[in-house]
Write an enzyme that holds these catalytic residues in place. Structure first.
Site, PDB file in Angstrom:
ATOM      1  N   LYS A  34      39.171  13.446  89.342  1.00 38.14           N
ATOM      2  CA  LYS A  34      38.728  13.027  90.799  1.00 38.14           C
ATOM      3  C   LYS A  34      39.340  11.957  91.074  1.00 38.14           C
ATOM      4  O   LYS A  34      39.936  11.879  92.190  1.00 38.14           O
ATOM      5  CB  LYS A  34      37.191  13.228  90.966  1.00 38.14           C
ATOM      6  CG  LYS A  34      36.637  12.403  92.138  1.00 38.14           C
ATOM      7  CD  LYS A  34      35.126  12.302  92.176  1.00 38.14           C
ATOM      8  CE  LYS A  34      35.016  11.697  93.606  1.00 38.14           C
ATOM      9  NZ  LYS A  34      35.354  12.596  94.614  1.00 38.14           N
ATOM     10  N   GLY A  49      29.680  20.278  87.481  1.00 35.98           N
ATOM     11  CA  GLY A  49      28.233  19.944  87.479  1.00 35.98           C
ATOM     12  C   GLY A  49      27.865  19.531  85.937  1.00 35.98           C
ATOM     13  O   GLY A  49      26.633  19.500  85.743  1.00 35.98           O
ATOM     14  N   HIS A  76      27.227  26.352  92.088  1.00 39.35           N
ATOM     15  CA  HIS A  76      27.203  25.959  90.616  1.00 39.35           C
ATOM     16  C   HIS A  76      27.551  27.405  89.960  1.00 39.35           C
ATOM     17  O   HIS A  76      28.684  27.523  89.076  1.00 39.35           O
ATOM     18  CB  HIS A  76      26.172  25.139  90.000  1.00 39.35           C
ATOM     19  CG  HIS A  76      26.203  25.129  88.514  1.00 39.35           C
ATOM     20  ND1 HIS A  76      25.721  26.119  87.506  1.00 39.35           N
ATOM     21  CD2 HIS A  76      27.077  24.179  87.534  1.00 39.35           C
ATOM     22  CE1 HIS A  76      26.101  25.651  86.405  1.00 39.35           C
ATOM     23  NE2 HIS A  76      26.673  24.681  86.449  1.00 39.35           N
ATOM     24  N   SER A 108      52.312  37.424  55.194  1.00 39.88           N
ATOM     25  CA  SER A 108      51.589  37.777  56.448  1.00 39.88           C
ATOM     26  C   SER A 108      50.255  36.881  56.282  1.00 39.88           C
ATOM     27  O   SER A 108      49.615  37.006  55.199  1.00 39.88           O
ATOM     28  CB  SER A 108      51.157  38.967  56.815  1.00 39.88           C
ATOM     29  OG  SER A 108      50.459  38.942  57.928  1.00 39.88           O
ATOM     30  N   THR A 166      44.406  34.570  58.005  1.00 46.36           N
ATOM     31  CA  THR A 166      43.765  33.363  58.185  1.00 46.36           C
ATOM     32  C   THR A 166      42.115  33.403  58.172  1.00 46.36           C
ATOM     33  O   THR A 166      41.625  32.579  58.087  1.00 46.36           O
ATOM     34  CB  THR A 166      44.300  32.585  59.571  1.00 46.36           C
ATOM     35  OG1 THR A 166      44.205  33.890  60.744  1.00 46.36           O
ATOM     36  CG2 THR A 166      45.545  32.397  59.736  1.00 46.36           C
ATOM     37  N   TYR A 178      55.817  36.515  64.158  1.00 44.51           N
ATOM     38  CA  TYR A 178      54.888  37.148  64.713  1.00 44.51           C
ATOM     39  C   TYR A 178      53.677  36.959  64.525  1.00 44.51           C
ATOM     40  O   TYR A 178      53.220  36.307  63.598  1.00 44.51           O
ATOM     41  CB  TYR A 178      55.240  38.762  64.828  1.00 44.51           C
ATOM     42  CG  TYR A 178      54.654  39.097  63.364  1.00 44.51           C
ATOM     43  CD1 TYR A 178      53.614  39.621  62.973  1.00 44.51           C
ATOM     44  CD2 TYR A 178      55.697  39.443  62.104  1.00 44.51           C
ATOM     45  CE1 TYR A 178      52.888  39.953  61.894  1.00 44.51           C
ATOM     46  CE2 TYR A 178      55.187  39.758  60.686  1.00 44.51           C
ATOM     47  CZ  TYR A 178      53.804  40.102  60.751  1.00 44.51           C
ATOM     48  OH  TYR A 178      53.638  40.486  59.498  1.00 44.51           O
TER      49      TYR A 178
END
Length: 961
Positions: free
Chosen positions: A28, A107, A470, A798, A801, A885
């Site tokens: 803002k 908000g 909102h 590979s 995770t 990848y």
């Protein structure tokens, strides 16, 4: 040492800040500063920086002592620019106190308007404005807002309404008024007295009378709101760091509630729901800004503004064009009309649906207002999910209408289709979702306190509010289905019912009843309605529409085409069946990064032989059961190879512990005993024998293959026989066999030797060879630390995770509802590490594995196949690590493609920073070009001026493939 600047003033056509200072001034503060600098009429004010917020929390939630003198000095500047005095009984200056984080949090934090009013200044305001009603309306608003935000006057129970709203509704009933604006001055004066009395009754304190005391308390309250429950929940949902803090902007009030020549509104320079190049928004006459956003009155469309205020409409169109040209993005504008004069209060990048984001980015790039690279960077990858969401089936909808189940219509605020059980409180939405229910949250209007429930709901429905309320803002940001301003609805929160006024009479729906909401058409339908795939899905997967007849798909495909040219990372899919592989290719997969073979065993007719193998007492019995599984697995692998059309397919050997395949129920145990010819006692004993206290760390992965090498051999044979079969059909195949849970070189040596021996045997039998590789998953910390020796055997790595996160943290994914949730709520973890890669811990193990693996084998191919592969932040981290990848579920492939492109483009920008060009002026050199751009931006349908196309360069993939 020079003092740190903590307050930045703006107004009078100049500002001390600018749009590039969001980190310090918040969105803002940076926005109003920039608008001041470019000559737009902005009420003067000042912004207190985010640094002060940090100091505020370090100092026990009190303003640092050196800030107040700066506030007083900045206030004098505002007084000089307005000609009014703060606290003056003759011509009072009133101010707003608003929050402003670096990124928009609509908000979630607090605002105080009309600050500076008391029993003396209200008289001066009435005299100066010559409008006593306006003055007392502003005073009662201030008392309610200050009481709520600063003094904490909240409802005591969730079923209760705001205490000031209760008093206001009672007053309106007493005067026969439907709207606030219909109350006489005498009633407004009574409200001020009654509001203050309610504060005294509940809080035991007098309402503060001193304007400076009010201002300090207001600033502190807005800073405190950075850490309120809804702001914390919003930050967690959107991965916003808590340490950023918020700025506070104090601005001279301008008044939209001065009468019929005044008003307020919110507008977007383009349609935020579907992206059309049209001025889009709403306004209210004789109202203040919070009335629009809070949704307590349903406003008029911005297209109707010209009929009421023709000159203001023209000025607003000019501001629209100027701001969009200046920022080169769709803007969200707040404005106030005070007695026929237009003031702009805020501009920021507008929240938009995924559909709108793609359309705006593509159309701006096509018009050469931004580059294709900028277009790729403009779209939040997660927003692409919005374009894949289902819509209601036309036949089902028409049938519901014929049956009289169309209940009501409202404003379509969030496109898509959603069905669920209706609930009326945010807490209930969370609780019902936690037990597996689909819910639609229905309210008079939503408020920022509802944010967690809104996140849990399939969609939401409100009786009040417009397209900039909102609920509408949050719907667009979250990608939720939403209908707002559905005036046929009324609620009894205590009875937990919603009544719909229909042409046939009132229809009462109770908590838990099913409803369907169409966020595209704005229709509310009783019951659960069948859905159909989105336009993009109809082209890509269903093949029921031609691309030429699907404009949404065309824009989606164009954006992803630009992304594919920019990215370095390849994208693969996690797919376990031929049909999943087909979907993956449609979504742009360049291979399969994880085929989980254990999922195949649960297919029809396959679990029986698998269970026979597990309960076998001898090697001969186990091999007999595996022989039944071999053709089933071979058929699946062949189907996947065909679907992938020569793309690489990474197949993981069996991973879960064996007990997961065995029945636990009495009927299942009886059936298994009958099928295997063994006693139920024996089957139960085998189940008990295989049960593990912690299967996450137990007999699974490569450990199973080492204990039972015949399992690995069967799977390898199925893979290579299928590969030879498909290769004989003239199709290329690229099988990659992946051994899971490896933490030691010898584990991989043992399993790789079995795989390679089987491969040679199959090739000899078939008289043909196919290229293949053998690699491993890095999913335990030791595997990462010992990546160097393991790479001597592995052809590829590979990262798994999901398991690497579990073993690193020592937290199971099953603990999400207990340990992990507590850690997130207490701020111990900023984000869920199972959603986004923990770069400090798990990420460092990954970095270590990459460095050590490639030190041993420089061209080692490395990817990731955990679900992190579809998370944008995690994809960016994988790019930074130099992985080859990422692999994710098929429907997250578009997200991964776009995120990989953005990571590459950001890396290029960091390596070769270029100062962004300012828009050309409308006169002088470059004027014609600027005018052409202005016309293209401001007038729908006008083609941009033809300009020479500049040569574009794009990142070339690195040599490593």
């Amino acid at each position: 040492m020079a003092a740190v600047k903590r307050i930045y003033s703006f107004g009078g056509g100049k500002a001390e800040g600018n749009r590039d200072m969001k980190d310090l001034l918040g969105g803002k503060g940076a926005g109003v500063a920039e608008m001041s600098n470019i000559g737009l009429l902005v009420p003067p004010g000042f912004t207190i920086t985010t640094d002060v917020c940090v100091a505020f929390y370090k100092g026990g939630k009190k303003l640092p002592k050196d800030v107040l003198p700066g506030v007083e000095a900045a206030l004098r500047k505002v007084e000089a620019l307005t000609g009014k005095g703060f606290g003056s009984a003759d011509d009072p200056l009133l101010v707003s106190v608003r929050s402003g984080a670096r990124v928009s949090m609509p908000g979630m934090m607090d605002t105080v308007l009309n600050l500076g009013l008391n029993d003396r200044t209200v008289v001066g305001l009435a005299k100066r404005s010559q409008n006593e009603r306006f003055a007392w309306d502003s005073y009662r608003r201030f008392c309610a807002m200050f009481g709520d935000v600063v003094l904490g006057m909240k409802p005591e129970r969730k079923e209760d309404r705001d205490p000031f709203e209760v008093i206001l509704e009672r007053k309106k009933r007493a005067h026969g008024a439907k709207l606030d604006a219909e109350l006489p001055v005498s009633a407004l004066k009574e409200l001020v007295v009654e509001f203050k009395a309610e504060v005294k009754r509940r809080k035991g304190i007098d309402f503060p009378d001193d304007p400076m005391q009010q201002l300090v308390a207001g600033i502190e309250a807005v800073f405190r709101s950075w850490d309120n429950e809804r702001a914390i929940a919003y930050r967690r949902l959107n991965a916003i760091p808590a340490e950023w803090g918020t700025a506070v902007t104090v601005q001279a009030m301008v008044f939209g509630n001065m009468g019929e020549d005044s008003g307020t509104g919110v507008a977007f320079t383009r349609n935020p729901a579907d992206g059309r190049n049209e001025f889009y928004g709403e306004f209210l006459v004789n109202a203040q800004g919070e009335d629009v956003v809070a949704g307590i009155r349903t406003p008029q469309k911005i297209s109707e503004l010209a009929a009421r205020f023709p000159e203001i409409a023209r000025q607003l169109e000019d501001a629209r064009a100027k701001l969009e040209r200046h920022y080169r993005d769709m803007q969200d504008i707040e404005f106030t009309i005070e007695r026929g004069r237009l003031y702009l209060l805020q501009t920021r990048s507008g929240k938009r649906t995924g559909l709108a984001a793609v359309r705006i980015a593509v159309e701006m790039a096509d018009a050469r207002l931004i580059s294709r690279e900028e277009a790729v960077l403009r779209v939040d990858p997660a927003a692409l999910n919005h374009l894949l969401r289902p819509i209601f089936d036309d036949a089902a909808r028409l049938r519901a209408v014929d049956e009289g189940r169309l209940l009501a219509r409202g404003l379509p605020a969030g496109p898509g289709a959603a069905a669920g059980r209706v609930v009326f409180f945010a807490e209930d939405a969370e609780a019902w979702k936690a037990r597996g229910e689909q819910v639609v949250l229905a309210r008079h209007e939503t408020s920022p306190e509802d944010i967690r429930g809104m996140n849990a709901a399939q969609g939401f429905l409100t009786a009040f509010g417009g397209m900039t309320s909102h609920a509408a803002l949050v719907a667009r940001q979250m990608g939720k289905v939403a209908i707002v301003g559905c005036e046929a609805l009324s609620f009894d929160y205590h009875a937990r019912t919603m009544t719909v006024a229909t042409a046939r009479g009132p229809k009462v729906l109770r908590e838990g009843d099913w409803i369907s909401i169409d966020g595209t058409a704005g229709e509310v339908i009783e019951g659960s309605l069948a859905t159909t795939p989105s336009e993009v899905m109809q082209v890509l997967i269903e093949k029921t529409r031609e691309p030429s007849s699907a404009p949404v798909y065309q824009q989606f495909a164009k954006l992803l085409g630009w992304a594919d040219r920019a990215r370095r990372l390849k994208v693969r899919a996690n797919a376990d069946q031929p049909d999943q592989a087909t979907v993956s290719v449609a979504f742009g997969a360049q291979g399969i990064g994880l085929c989980r073979t254990e999922h195949m065993f649960f297919g029809e007719g396959k679990i029986g032989p698998m269970r026979e193998m597990i309960v076998a007492e001898t090697l001969a019995e186990r091999r007999a059961a595996l022989a039944k599984l071999l053709p089933l697995q071979r058929e699946d692998f062949a189907g996947i190879f065909r679907a992938m059309g020569g793309r690489p397919v990474t197949i993981r050997t069996i991973d879960p512990p064996l007990h997961e395949f065995l029945p636990q129920d009495p009927d299942g145990i009886t059936e298994l005993a009958r099928a295997t010819g063994k006693s139920e006692v024996h089957v139960r004993a085998r189940i008990d024998e295989l049960h593990e206290a912690n299967p996450m760390l137990g007999h699974r992965g490569c450990r199973l293959g080492i204990s039972y090498p015949e399992i690995t051999e069967m799977q390898a044979r199925a893979i290579f026989e299928a590969a030879c079969e498909v290769a004989a059909e003239g199709l290329e195949v690229q099988p990659e066999v992946m051994i899971p849970l490896v933490g030691a070189k010898k584990e991989l040596e043992h399993q790789a030797a079995r795989v390679r021996a089987v491969a040679e045997a199959v090739f000899a039998e078939r008289g043909a060879r196919v290229r293949y590789t053998v690699g491993t998953m890095i999913e335990v910390p030791r595997g990462a630390v010992c990546a160097g020796p393991i790479a001597e055997v592995a052809d590829f790595f590979s990262f798994g995770t999901n398991d690497l996160t579990q073993t690193t943290f020592g937290i199971s994914r099953d603990d999400v509802g207990t340990v992990l949730q507590s850690y997130l709520e207490n701020g111990i973890y900023e984000v869920d590490p199972f959603v986004t890669i923990d770069r400090e811990g798990v990420g460092e193990l990954m970095r270590l594995a990459v460095e050590r693996g490639r030190r041993t084998k420089p061209n080692l191919k490395i990817g990731i196949c955990g679900e992190h592969g579809g998370d944008p932040s995690s994809v960016e981290f994988c790019h930074q690590l130099g992985l080859d990848y990422v692999s994710c579920s098929p429907y997250r492939l578009p997200i991964a493609r776009l995120a990989a492109a953005q990571a590459a483009l950001r890396e290029q920008a960091a390596a070769h920073p270029v100062k962004p060009a300012r828009p050309a002026k409308a006169n002088g050199r470059g004027g014609e070009k600027a005018r052409a751009t202005n016309r293209a931006l401001a007038v729908p349908g006008v083609k941009p001026a033809k300009e020479p196309r500049k040569k574009r360069t794009r990142a070339r993939p690195q040599a490593r493939a």
